[in-house]
Design a protein around this motif. Sequence first.
Motif, PDB file in Angstrom:
ATOM      1  N   SER A  47       0.708  -1.132   0.122  1.00 24.88           N
ATOM      2  CA  SER A  47      -0.035   0.161  -0.048  1.00 24.88           C
ATOM      3  C   SER A  47       0.773   1.195  -0.151  1.00 24.88           C
ATOM      4  N   ASP A  48       0.112   2.481   0.018  1.00 22.01           N
ATOM      5  CA  ASP A  48       0.792   3.673  -0.086  1.00 22.01           C
ATOM      6  C   ASP A  48       1.381   4.113   1.265  1.00 22.01           C
ATOM      7  N   HIS A  49       0.876   3.418   2.403  1.00 23.40           N
ATOM      8  CA  HIS A  49       0.948   4.302   3.849  1.00 23.40           C
ATOM      9  C   HIS A  49       2.403   4.686   4.326  1.00 23.40           C
ATOM     10  N   ARG A  51       4.694   6.082   1.754  1.00 22.95           N
ATOM     11  CA  ARG A  51       5.213   6.799   1.041  1.00 22.95           C
ATOM     12  C   ARG A  51       5.693   8.016   1.837  1.00 22.95           C
ATOM     13  N   SER A  88       2.265  -6.333   9.075  1.00 19.28           N
ATOM     14  CA  SER A  88       2.261  -5.035   8.671  1.00 19.28           C
ATOM     15  C   SER A  88       3.639  -4.440   8.698  1.00 19.28           C
ATOM     16  N   GLU A  90       5.438  -0.672   9.306  1.00 22.31           N
ATOM     17  CA  GLU A  90       5.392   0.547  10.052  1.00 22.31           C
ATOM     18  C   GLU A  90       6.678   1.151  10.368  1.00 22.31           C
ATOM     19  N   GLY A 147       3.097   5.285  10.083  1.00 22.68           N
ATOM     20  CA  GLY A 147       3.597   5.294   8.587  1.00 22.68           C
ATOM     21  C   GLY A 147       4.048   6.605   8.311  1.00 22.68           C
ATOM     22  N   ASN A 149       3.325   8.123   5.409  1.00 17.79           N
ATOM     23  CA  ASN A 149       2.180   8.742   4.648  1.00 17.79           C
ATOM     24  C   ASN A 149       1.266   9.129   5.966  1.00 17.79           C
ATOM     25  N   ARG A 150       1.374   9.807   6.556  1.00 23.01           N
ATOM     26  CA  ARG A 150       0.457  10.182   7.907  1.00 23.01           C
ATOM     27  C   ARG A 150      -0.983  10.305   7.524  1.00 23.01           C
ATOM     28  N   ASN A 152      -2.537   8.772   5.475  1.00 21.95           N
ATOM     29  CA  ASN A 152      -3.338   7.456   4.938  1.00 21.95           C
ATOM     30  C   ASN A 152      -2.514   6.236   5.665  1.00 21.95           C
ATOM     31  N   SER A 153      -2.630   6.349   7.033  1.00 23.54           N
ATOM     32  CA  SER A 153      -1.975   5.192   7.686  1.00 23.54           C
ATOM     33  C   SER A 153      -2.913   4.915   8.678  1.00 23.54           C
ATOM     34  N   ASP A 155      -2.286   3.602  11.627  1.00 21.36           N
ATOM     35  CA  ASP A 155      -1.091   3.176  12.492  1.00 21.36           C
ATOM     36  C   ASP A 155      -1.605   3.269  13.957  1.00 21.36           C
TER      37      ASP A 155
END
Length: 232
Positions: A47-49, A51, A88, A90, A147, A149-150, A152-153, A155
């Motif tokens: 996923s993009d989390h 990035r 996962s 992170e 993540g 990409n805060r 879209n994460s 976490d």
Amino acid sequence: MIVGTQGRWPGRRLGVAAVALLVLGGVLSCVGGLGGYFFMPTRVMPSDHMRPSHPAGGSMVFNLLVTGVDRGDVVLFDAGAWGERHLSVERAVAVGGDRIAYTPGDRTLTLNGKPLDEPYVLNGDPVAGSPGAFSVKVPEGRLFVLGDNRGNSADSRYRFDVAEGGTVPVSAVKGALIDEDAPVVVGLRSALPLGGGLLLPGAVSGVAALRLRRRAVAAAAPTAYTVPVPGV
């Protein structure tokens, strides 16, 4: 026993070389295969989390023999601590004993009361997507993970109700990210084809040595003869 002119059986040196090549090739193949690929596997980021550091579809090499986790490490862990059945990825931003906090309006998170510098986050915005204020004292033996990409994460910020401060136990960590160009990775992965390249000449040398010995045995065997019978 059939020996050569110097008291050694024919093909002996070739046989010794064959054994050496096979042993060395086998060791290098095992070390390279296990160390470079089994214990340091390549995973694809799903996923993009993470990035921009690790975009979706990018490859990541994890060291499964990791013995400890430091702040800033990207880790592969069992999300069972969050009630989920998958692995996962992170970044650990706080470890046991740290206090990680966020106050709405701040432009950064704080770690142990000081602004946390995070040059790896997407768009330079470490507080994007934060659901609200929080202040977590990370229990010993646990990690607060986010993540890159805060915005879209899903976490630790979203896990307060299912885990201690949204943290995950260090025991759940399966591996830590390692640079795929790191000397240890390059060296181990290079050992596999090198070992494989030694096995073939080792096998050929072994077959040749065995044939030489068999020929020498056959050549030295006594010639069969018959005793003539009188009157026949």
